[in-house]
Write an enzyme that holds these catalytic residues in place. Structure first.
Site, PDB file in Angstrom:
ATOM      1  CG  ASN A 159      58.710 -12.818  65.899  1.00 35.89           C
ATOM      2  OD1 ASN A 159      57.922 -13.227  66.752  1.00 35.89           O
ATOM      3  ND2 ASN A 159      58.353 -11.966  64.960  1.00 35.89           N
ATOM      4  NE  ARG A 190      57.436  -8.486  67.179  1.00 35.15           N
ATOM      5  CZ  ARG A 190      56.243  -8.899  66.763  1.00 35.15           C
ATOM      6  NH1 ARG A 190      56.051 -10.176  66.456  1.00 35.15           N
ATOM      7  NH2 ARG A 190      55.244  -8.055  66.625  1.00 35.15           N
ATOM      8  CG  HIS A 238      53.058  -2.557  65.083  1.00 40.47           C
ATOM      9  ND1 HIS A 238      51.982  -2.114  64.335  1.00 40.47           N
ATOM     10  CD2 HIS A 238      53.128  -3.894  64.884  1.00 40.47           C
ATOM     11  CE1 HIS A 238      51.422  -3.125  63.717  1.00 40.47           C
ATOM     12  NE2 HIS A 238      52.098  -4.219  64.036  1.00 40.47           N
ATOM     13  NE  ARG A 279      45.423  -8.029  63.799  1.00 37.87           N
ATOM     14  CZ  ARG A 279      46.707  -7.826  64.046  1.00 37.87           C
ATOM     15  NH1 ARG A 279      47.187  -6.592  64.061  1.00 37.87           N
ATOM     16  NH2 ARG A 279      47.515  -8.832  64.279  1.00 37.87           N
ATOM     17  CD  GLU A 323      58.825  -4.642  64.015  1.00 39.75           C
ATOM     18  OE1 GLU A 323      58.142  -4.670  65.043  1.00 39.75           O
ATOM     19  OE2 GLU A 323      58.442  -5.090  62.910  1.00 39.75           O
TER      20      GLU A 323
END
Length: 387
Positions: free
Chosen positions: A16, A82, A170, A231, A374
């Site tokens: 990642n 990823r 996601h 956010r 993940e």
């Protein structure tokens, strides 16, 4: 970095890559055994000894060797990357070649904070490892959203020109959790209507019918939807023009404000949910309001997705906050008994790291906590593709 005893099956390396970081995990997809995991940070930053992602892979290799993993002696099966944004190009994992890499570059305008790091990580890994390399996209699970869910009501010519649509993010987590929830309840995935709540520093919700997503809360960017650590989630689109008129902010400044200084941080001064709960316990009114705003927004999406699905079998909580905050789970479900959601307080409050059911035995809807993974999902998808 942590390590574990090796097994005979050849491992998959999951990478990642961010603009200044490289997170890695080496694992065996079939057994879920993690052989090593780690993070290289400050890549390319002033004063750092790690000049670029190629150097970061050298640091990673050195750390793996220290943990007893010799990639030259025991070669990899494949590398899984990823990649945050796959646009409309990719609805499945894909073997990386020059054309795929070109598409990932082409999508940088849609993911300027994420795809550049993925590109540099892929380039460095292809130069370092002569094994198949696979891109797994965060957006892929949502690539075939029904058009009414994916389409924004903006001029269609403009949308077509700039590829404006709801992409969702996601997706690897939502796909993994919805499948794991089906295993947990012992029913075929194809038979289930589900809502998945991925609640961490970044948050998203999805409605999943028969293993396929029919709606999701994040949109063109990861900013839309639920309240997150920094956010804002959903705001009136007119807020941008309002802040420009009243505060003189540029569009870039408004974007930074909504992405980096809003959410829990903007409401309560803390973006860590554990800190928020501590402040609530101390009677902090700002933290209490922030928590209530988070719960209100989640309930909003749960209700909307129940209406879209028309029926609900499983509601799953996942990611760091969803898995560990019994207080949040209880608040989200409170008052929803009429919709078939009945929480067992003792099950909800019992500490556990395993997938588990936290609803009452007579609850029409199963409420579950399902840890996401993940990296394992990426490794399995990578192994399946190269097999």
């Amino acid at each position: 970095m942590s390590s574990a005893t090796r097994q005979d099956a050849s491992p998959v390396l999951v990478l990642n890559a961010g603009s200044s970081s490289l997170k890695f995990q080496l694992l065996v997809p079939e057994t879920a055994q993690v052989l090593a995991t780690g993070l290289v940070e400050n890549i390319g930053e002033q004063g750092s000894s790690v000049a670029d992602h190629g150097a970061a892979l050298a640091v990673m290799t050195s750390e793996l060797t220290s943990a007893g993993v010799d990639l030259d002696r025991d070669p990899l099966r494949a590398v899984g990357h990823r990649v945050v944004h796959g646009g409309s190009y990719f609805s499945d994992p894909v073997l990386i070649d020059d054309a795929v890499l070109g598409h990932v570059r082409d999508l940088i305008p849609l993911a300027p904070l994420h795809n550049p790091g993925a590109v540099t990580g892929i380039v460095a890994a292809r130069a370092r490892f002569a094994v198949p390399q696979v891109a797994v996209f965060d957006t892929a699970f949502f690539a075939d959203l029904p058009l009414p869910a994916a389409t924004y009501a903006v001029p269609r010519e403009l949308a077509a020109k700039h590829r404006i649509r709801r992409y969702g993010f996601h997706g690897t987590s939502h796909q993994f959790v919805s499948a794991a929830a089906a295993e947990l309840v012992g029913r075929p995935l194809a038979d289930l209507d589900q809502i998945v709540l991925h609640l961490g520093n970044g948050c998203s919700a999805s409605a999943v019918r028969g293993g396929r997503a029919i709606d999701t809360s994040m949109g063109l960017t990861p900013l839309e939807g639920l309240v997150m650590g920094t956010r804002s989630g959903d705001v009136d689109p007119g807020l941008h023009a309002f802040l420009h008129r009243e505060e003189g902010l540029t569009s870039e400044q408004v974007d930074a404000l909504l992405n980096q200084r809003s959410g829990l941080l903007g409401l309560a001064g803390a973006n860590d949910f554990r800190t928020l709960e501590r402040l609530m316990g101390e009677g902090d009114e700002h933290a209490t309001l922030a928590f209530e705003v988070v719960v209100h927004r989640i309930k909003h999406y749960v209700g909307a997705y129940l209406a879209q699905l028309g029926h609900l079998d499983v509601l799953s909580f996942t990611a760091g906050v969803g898995q560990h905050s019994a207080t949040l789970r209880a608040a989200v479900v409170a008052g929803l008994g009429g919709l078939g959601l009945r929480l067992d307080a003792e099950r909800n409050g019992a500490p556990s790291s395993a997938a588990r059911i936290i609803s009452t035995d007579d609850s029409p809807v199963t409420i579950a906590v399902v840890p996401t993974n993940e990296e394992l999902a990426i490794a399995r998808q990578t192994a399946a593709l190269v097999r």
